[in-house]
Structure formats: C-alpha cells, structure tokens
Scaffold this active site. Structure first.
Site, PDB file in Angstrom:
ATOM      1  CE  LYS A 155     101.689  16.338  34.382  1.00  0.00           C
ATOM      2  NZ  LYS A 155     101.100  16.311  35.730  1.00  0.00           N
ATOM      3  CD  GLU A 205      99.515  10.679  43.072  1.00  0.00           C
ATOM      4  OE1 GLU A 205      98.602  11.216  42.433  1.00  0.00           O
ATOM      5  OE2 GLU A 205     100.698  10.636  42.661  1.00  0.00           O
TER       6      GLU A 205
END
Length: 401
Positions: A155, A205
């Site tokens: 990723k 977040e």
C-alpha cells in the site's frame, strides 16, 4: 474484515461543565501568529504567546519535550503544556512550544452556539493550481498499482496539492470558524508552522490520546465521498461497509496500530469490525482502539511517535512506501500527514493526524489531500477521492476545484 452499521461518536471523557458560548468564545478569540487553537471531542484549547521553544537536536523528541516541561514546572508554572505540529518526515524541524498562557473549556460540539450562522466566505478571486494536475496524479496512482500487483509493496498513500492565491488578505479566524462549524465533532486546529505561516484545518482522525494510564487511538482508512442527496448518501455509506478493497485497506491500518501499541500495554481492546464515521465531505471506516499502559512514564508523544506514520498516511512496508511517495509527489508534504496536538508535564495529551488541512502564507493557501492506494485501486476513483477531500477546505474559503 466485515463492517458494522453502528456509527460511533468519539470517546467522551468527562470535562468541566462550561456555560453556553465558552468554547465558541475561544474560537472567536483566536488570532493568527500569536495563538495556537486546538478543538477536539474532549476539549477546546487556546494557547497564546511563547514561554519556551522545544529545541531541535538529535535527542528523542519525547525527551526534549519532557525536559522543557519539567523546567517550566520547576520555574513555578503549575500546569505547563507543549502545543504545536510535527512534520511527516522524521527529524524534520517541528513547531512545538510552551505557550505563555492557556485557556481551556469543554468541546466545541457541546457548545450550542456553534450552530449559529458564522461569517460567510468573503467574495474574492482565487487563482488555483493543481500540483500535480489530476491527469498526472492518476498516472502516478496507476504506476503504483502496477508495482503492487507485481508484488513490490502492499500500500502507498499518494497526495496532491491545490495552491490557491487570493485577491485579498486571508481571514484565517473566519476560515477557522467555518471549518469548526462544518465538523464540530472533529479536530479543528490552527497553529504556527513556520515564520509567517499557519497550519489550519479540520481533521477527522485521532492518532492517539493519553489520559492517565488509558490510551485511545482511532485509525481511519477506507473512504467514500458524501452526497447531498440523502438516498445516494446512504447508498455510498452502505457500499463502503461492503467494499472488499476498503475493508482490506482498513484492516492493514488497524493491524499496524495494534502492532505499534502492543509493547506499551498488557492488552488492547481492538473491535473485530470497523464502524462508520462521517464528516461534512466524507464517509470513513473507523476503529477505536483502547488500552491500559503498563508504564505510567510512557507519554502521549511516546505513543504518537511509535504510531507515526501509520499505513493510513504512508503505506506498507513503511520505508518502501516513503520511497514511492518521494518518487511520486512533486512537493514537500511539510506538516501534512504529520501530527498536531498537545502534551502536559504528566504525559497526558492528544495528537491528531494532520489531514484536511492547508498551510497559509501571505495571500496563499496550499491545500493537501491524499488517497490510500492498494492493488485493487482504481486510479480514477482515487483521483476523485482527493477532489472530494479538498471540499472540506474549499467550502471554508468559498473556492471550487
């Protein structure tokens, strides 16, 4: 990893009772250059002036922060804190300082006055420049996907920027107010990031918070843009809950958070299934991780440093993803995907992932947005996701992509 339809709110530790208007008063009192403003689901904080800077040297950051805070306490300051931002690149110059004064109150989302209409975006002309342009970004994502399908890495998070230049002076307090009103349950911030520069944004977040021996982390990964049409918005949320690509991306991040925090805790509570969190612009898959520290000497910055960067903002394996980012992004991230927050002399604190943000300097704003790219990614869809993420800030300044 499957997902649940439950939509949670962030943990809500007890905060002192505050009268209506207390939190919005701190928001309205913010002044660029001299102040540092942070609002979370737990508290609102306005720090003014600088009593001491955290030095830049080769020692661990948490050591330097602890020494500065201990020195301030020995000098008679009863409850000193460090406030500011850290960059994405390890060891890069930070913007951490002990303020001369701090005002604290309850969360913005608990203040009913945050719902009152705020200042509208002032009319003006914005010149915009995409770096890289959408086509070049799509090509970079496609190249990364090919490498992942060949087995090079798992990723990478690739970002792009939008450079805005205004025809008039920037009104940062008004921008901050609009950002806070769009997502009052999020993490709104404005802190100096360099000479005559301000980092301003509204992140969804939480990287990590420490309160006594209890830690909380809330990784987000896997996203879908919101829709103004209610039926379509619900459809997108439901699709995100069932997306194999997004669930895999989220699982990778949660596993990395668990692995990073496990050495500090005898046990961690990691829910089996993610839930949904919404902002004004996006749906996100979310997992709230909690644990009890084995050693009370472990500070919030120790925890944040162990976590940073998570695969949600960098990729995996970390060093390979960093190299791909350096090859693919034609700009320096600076504080984007770093962290912003505070820590006190006891080690308690909150550190937020620096996303949905911009850096302001003069009449210019540089906006940042990124997307998590995995082997199953569609380059066109990831490009559209970055455009959707820009909406948080574009709506606060009255501009469009």
């Amino acid at each position: 990893m499957s997902a649940s339809l439950r939509v949670p709110t962030a943990p809500a530790p007890s905060t002192p009772h505050a009268s209506p208007g207390a939190a919005t008063a701190l928001l309205d009192a913010y002044r660029p250059g001299t102040d540092r403003f942070l609002a979370s689901s737990r508290r609102t904080l306005l720090a003014s002036g600088v009593a001491a800077h955290v030095p830049d040297d080769a020692r661990p950051l948490s050591t330097r922060v602890r020494e500065v805070l201990d020195a301030r306490r020995r000098a008679g300051e009863p409850a000193p804190i460090v406030v500011g931002a850290l960059r994405f690149t390890p060891g890069a110059p930070h913007s951490l300082a002990v303020p001369r004064s701090v005002r604290r109150t309850s969360a913005l989302c608990e203040d009913p006055l945050i719902a009152l209409p705020g200042p509208s975006a002032e009319p003006g002309t914005w010149q915009t420049r995409e770096v890289p342009e959408a086509g070049a970004y799509t090509a970079a994502v496609a190249a990364a996907v090919r490498r992942m399908r060949a087995g090079e890495f798992d990723k990478v998070v690739l970002a792009r920027t939008l450079e805005l230049t205004s025809s008039h002076e920037l009104d940062l307090p008004a921008m901050l107010r609009r950002l806070a009103q769009h997502d009052p349950k999020g993490y709104t911030f404005a802190v100096p990031s360099g000479p005559d520069r301000t980092l301003i944004g509204a992140s969804p977040e939480l990287l990590v918070a420490r309160a006594g021996n209890v830690l909380t982390a809330n990784p987000l990964a896997g996203s879908a843009p919101r829709s103004n049409d209610l039926a379509e918005d619900v459809r997108r949320a439901a699709a995100l809950l069932e997306s194999a690509k997004d669930l895999h991306e989220h699982a990778v991040v949660v596993d990395a958070v668990r692995e990073a925090l496990a050495p500090f805790c005898p046990s961690l509570d990691v829910p089996q299934h993610p839930t949904l969190v919404r902002t004004a612009a996006m749906w996100h898959l979310s997992t709230t991780v909690t644990g009890t520290l084995a050693d009370h000497a472990t500070t919030s910055l120790d925890l944040a440093s162990a976590l940073h960067p998570t695969p949600a903002v960098c990729g995996t394996p970390t060093e390979t993803a960093r190299a791909v980012i350096a090859e693919s992004e034609p700009f320096d991230r600076g504080a984007y995907t770093g962290m912003v927050g505070w820590q006190d002399a006891d080690g308690d604190g909150e550190w937020v992932v620096t996303i949905r943000c911009a850096e302001a300097e003069g009449r210019s704003l540089r906006l940042f947005a990124g997307a998590g790219v995995v082997a199953a990614s569609s380059p066109e869809a990831e490009t559209a996701e970055t455009a959707a993420k820009f909406r948080t800030f574009l709506s606060a300044v009255g501009a469009a992509l």
